[in-house]
Design a protein around this motif. Sequence first.
Motif, PDB file in Angstrom:
ATOM      1  N   PRO A  48       0.281 -11.701  -5.363  1.00 36.37           N
ATOM      2  CA  PRO A  48       1.376 -11.354  -6.283  1.00 36.37           C
ATOM      3  C   PRO A  48       1.929  -9.973  -5.963  1.00 36.37           C
ATOM      4  N   ALA A  49       3.167  -9.754  -6.380  1.00 36.18           N
ATOM      5  CA  ALA A  49       3.822  -8.477  -6.086  1.00 36.18           C
ATOM      6  C   ALA A  49       3.008  -7.304  -6.611  1.00 36.18           C
ATOM      7  N   PHE A  50       2.397  -7.457  -7.795  1.00 34.62           N
ATOM      8  CA  PHE A  50       1.606  -6.367  -8.351  1.00 34.62           C
ATOM      9  C   PHE A  50       0.457  -6.002  -7.426  1.00 34.62           C
ATOM     10  N   VAL A  51      -0.227  -7.025  -6.890  1.00 34.65           N
ATOM     11  CA  VAL A  51      -1.362  -6.768  -6.003  1.00 34.65           C
ATOM     12  C   VAL A  51      -0.891  -6.091  -4.739  1.00 34.65           C
ATOM     13  N   ARG A  52       0.219  -6.552  -4.184  1.00 37.15           N
ATOM     14  CA  ARG A  52       0.718  -5.935  -2.959  1.00 37.15           C
ATOM     15  C   ARG A  52       1.075  -4.471  -3.182  1.00 37.15           C
ATOM     16  N   LEU A  53       1.634  -4.178  -4.324  1.00 38.27           N
ATOM     17  CA  LEU A  53       1.979  -2.790  -4.622  1.00 38.27           C
ATOM     18  C   LEU A  53       0.742  -1.953  -4.914  1.00 38.27           C
TER      19      LEU A  53
END
Length: 260
Positions: free
Chosen positions: A11-16
């Motif tokens: 997910p985008a949160f994890v990537r960030l």
Amino acid sequence: MALSGQGLTPPAFVRLAAHPLRWRLLTALADSDYRVRELATRVDQPQNLVSYHLRLLRDGGLVTATRSSFDGRDSYYHLDLERCTDALIDSGAALRTKAAPSFPSADQQQARRIAVLFVCTGNSARSPIAEALLRHHTAGRVSVTSAGSRPRARLHPNTVRVLREAFDIDISGQRPRHLDTLAGQTFDHVITLCDKAREDCPEFPHHPRQAHWSIPEPAMAGDTDQAGYPAFQRTAADIATRIRHLLPVLAATNRKEGPP
């Protein structure tokens, strides 16, 4: 074997958040709002590098920035904890758990309750709202006070109104107080809610944990109810969200503290 199929892209949160520096910035902002140079000092990295990663976090919707009301050349960065927890509850909980905080019952209360002070300039809007909401949520199990560096003569009428209409809390009999009246008192947490008050806030004994919530003055939005009252509603909603995420911090402090 090659990986394929849906659900394999983080997910985008994890990537960030997976980047070590960005995670350090997120955890720092989970405690307080900061200016970029303060974040650079806290993470011991060049300011331009910190600015780059803050921009990525802003683009991802995890961090917002508001102009300082004390010095317009500055901006305060704020972590959107609601978005973090909604985006990925497990990772968001690593920043601040959403589990119901555990405070002692009335029969189990320690001799000295955790003491929290909220500070803004006039003590007529932001800090009284925070005081009322925290007292409401902790039902007297936390000692809560608010004060101002330059208190006004009375609470803003919309402060009383928004607490009554949105939260069924009545503080109509409360009056602003000056920080000087609290000299010598001990606090575990001191939270400033406006940028000028942060600069004016004095040192308190026993080195309380300090945090800053950069929240605009709602009374500046306009003189009429049509313009002004919605600003108070937004301010109260913002503070209510921050209070909700403060509760587990206070509960953790309560568990660590023993009787004096």
